[in-house]
Design a protein around this motif. Structure first.
Motif, PDB file in Angstrom:
ATOM      1  N   VAL A   5       0.840  -1.193   0.000  1.00  0.00           N
ATOM      2  CA  VAL A   5       0.000   0.000   0.000  1.00  0.00           C
ATOM      3  C   VAL A   5       0.879   1.249   0.000  1.00  0.00           C
ATOM      4  N   GLY A   6       2.056   1.131   0.596  1.00  0.00           N
ATOM      5  CA  GLY A   6       2.977   2.260   0.638  1.00  0.00           C
ATOM      6  C   GLY A   6       3.340   2.802  -0.735  1.00  0.00           C
ATOM      7  N   PHE A   7       3.338   1.952  -1.755  1.00  0.00           N
ATOM      8  CA  PHE A   7       3.647   2.423  -3.108  1.00  0.00           C
ATOM      9  C   PHE A   7       2.668   3.514  -3.542  1.00  0.00           C
ATOM     10  N   LYS A   8       1.404   3.386  -3.148  1.00  0.00           N
ATOM     11  CA  LYS A   8       0.375   4.376  -3.512  1.00  0.00           C
ATOM     12  C   LYS A   8       0.631   5.726  -2.850  1.00  0.00           C
ATOM     13  N   PHE A   9       1.376   5.706  -1.740  1.00  0.00           N
ATOM     14  CA  PHE A   9       1.658   6.931  -0.996  1.00  0.00           C
ATOM     15  C   PHE A   9       3.097   7.415  -1.187  1.00  0.00           C
ATOM     16  N   GLY A  10       3.797   6.841  -2.151  1.00  0.00           N
ATOM     17  CA  GLY A  10       5.143   7.293  -2.466  1.00  0.00           C
ATOM     18  C   GLY A  10       6.233   6.767  -1.547  1.00  0.00           C
ATOM     19  N   VAL A  11       5.962   5.734  -0.767  1.00  0.00           N
ATOM     20  CA  VAL A  11       6.977   5.156   0.105  1.00  0.00           C
ATOM     21  C   VAL A  11       7.988   4.406  -0.764  1.00  0.00           C
ATOM     22  N   ALA A  12       9.239   4.716  -0.615  1.00  0.00           N
ATOM     23  CA  ALA A  12      10.284   4.072  -1.416  1.00  0.00           C
ATOM     24  C   ALA A  12      10.417   2.599  -1.043  1.00  0.00           C
ATOM     25  N   TYR A  13      10.602   1.766  -2.038  1.00  0.00           N
ATOM     26  CA  TYR A  13      10.733   0.323  -1.845  1.00  0.00           C
ATOM     27  C   TYR A  13      11.788   0.010  -0.782  1.00  0.00           C
ATOM     28  N   ALA A  14      12.933   0.665  -0.835  1.00  0.00           N
ATOM     29  CA  ALA A  14      14.067   0.344   0.037  1.00  0.00           C
ATOM     30  C   ALA A  14      13.990   0.990   1.423  1.00  0.00           C
ATOM     31  N   SER A  15      12.929   1.734   1.721  1.00  0.00           N
ATOM     32  CA  SER A  15      12.848   2.397   3.022  1.00  0.00           C
ATOM     33  C   SER A  15      12.410   1.420   4.114  1.00  0.00           C
ATOM     34  N   LEU A  16      12.503   1.867   5.360  1.00  0.00           N
ATOM     35  CA  LEU A  16      12.064   1.071   6.506  1.00  0.00           C
ATOM     36  C   LEU A  16      10.629   0.600   6.322  1.00  0.00           C
ATOM     37  N   TRP A  17       9.767   1.483   5.817  1.00  0.00           N
ATOM     38  CA  TRP A  17       8.342   1.178   5.643  1.00  0.00           C
ATOM     39  C   TRP A  17       8.040   0.628   4.266  1.00  0.00           C
ATOM     40  N   GLY A  18       9.047   0.468   3.416  1.00  0.00           N
ATOM     41  CA  GLY A  18       8.849  -0.012   2.065  1.00  0.00           C
ATOM     42  C   GLY A  18       8.598  -1.510   2.006  1.00  0.00           C
ATOM     43  N   HIS A  19       8.377  -1.977   0.790  1.00  0.00           N
ATOM     44  CA  HIS A  19       8.087  -3.392   0.572  1.00  0.00           C
ATOM     45  C   HIS A  19       9.274  -4.256   0.991  1.00  0.00           C
ATOM     46  N   ARG A  20       8.964  -5.318   1.720  1.00  0.00           N
ATOM     47  CA  ARG A  20       9.944  -6.246   2.293  1.00  0.00           C
ATOM     48  C   ARG A  20      10.811  -5.600   3.365  1.00  0.00           C
TER      49      ARG A  20
END
Length: 183
Positions: free
Chosen positions: A43-58
């Motif tokens: 869901v973070g992708f929809k809000f601009g959360v970077a994949y590699a961030s703490l809150w990103g995917h995986r």
């Protein structure tokens, strides 16, 4: 990532192995859900959360800490709802923890992505295992179709489905009581 189907199958299999009695089936379903829930981070992708961030995917949602927090929270919720601990509460906690962490384990065995932040939030490094036979599933329902879906599901049938069936059969064989011989 592996698909939701592969994750759920492994979670349910863990439920069958750790809580084999039929009254435990609701826990098997909860374990299947726990094995899928770390991917809510997409869901973070929809809000601009970077994949590699703490809150990103995986990231944090795929960590050992998140698995322990989820297992503990669900067990406490079960207690609050029923006003008693579930039978074999330690086993239930272990099941929910292992089902949740199995998500990251399967993802670390896929052919794509950035790896899994198992030690997040304490360490942000992401890991893959040396053995990566599971085809990575595309992110998003619309991308999971046609040839891509077939490729992923075929890979998961071999690397997740067959081992799960063998574990079920092995448990059944090892726990079946011998039948008395007819006289």
């Amino acid at each position: 990532m592996a698909s939701a189907f592969g994750h759920a199958l492994l979670g349910a299999t863990l439920g069958k192995l750790l809580l084999p009695a039929h009254p435990s089936r609701p826990w098997w379903l909860l374990a299947a859900a726990c094995a899928v829930v770390p991917d809510a981070d997409v869901v973070g992708f929809k809000f601009g959360v970077a994949y590699a961030s703490l809150w990103g995917h995986r990231g944090l949602s795929h960590s050992i800490l998140a698995a322990a927090v989820l297992a503990t929270g669900l067990l406490l919720l079960a207690y609050l709802v029923r006003r008693r601990w579930p039978l074999a509460a330690g086993r239930v906690w272990l099941l929910l923890f292992l089902a949740t962490i199995s998500h990251g384990v399967l993802d670390a065995m896929t052919t794509g992505g950035l790896g899994v932040a198992f030690w997040s939030p304490f360490e942000q490094e992401r890991y893959f295992f040396g053995f990566r036979p599971i085809q990575v599933s595309p992110i998003g329902v619309s991308r999971f179709a046609g040839a891509a879906a077939w490729r992923v599901l075929r890979s998961e049938a071999i690397w997740i489905g067959i081992p799960c069936v063998l574990l079920w059969l092995g448990q059944r064989f090892l726990t079946s009581s011998p039948r008395p011989m007819a006289s």
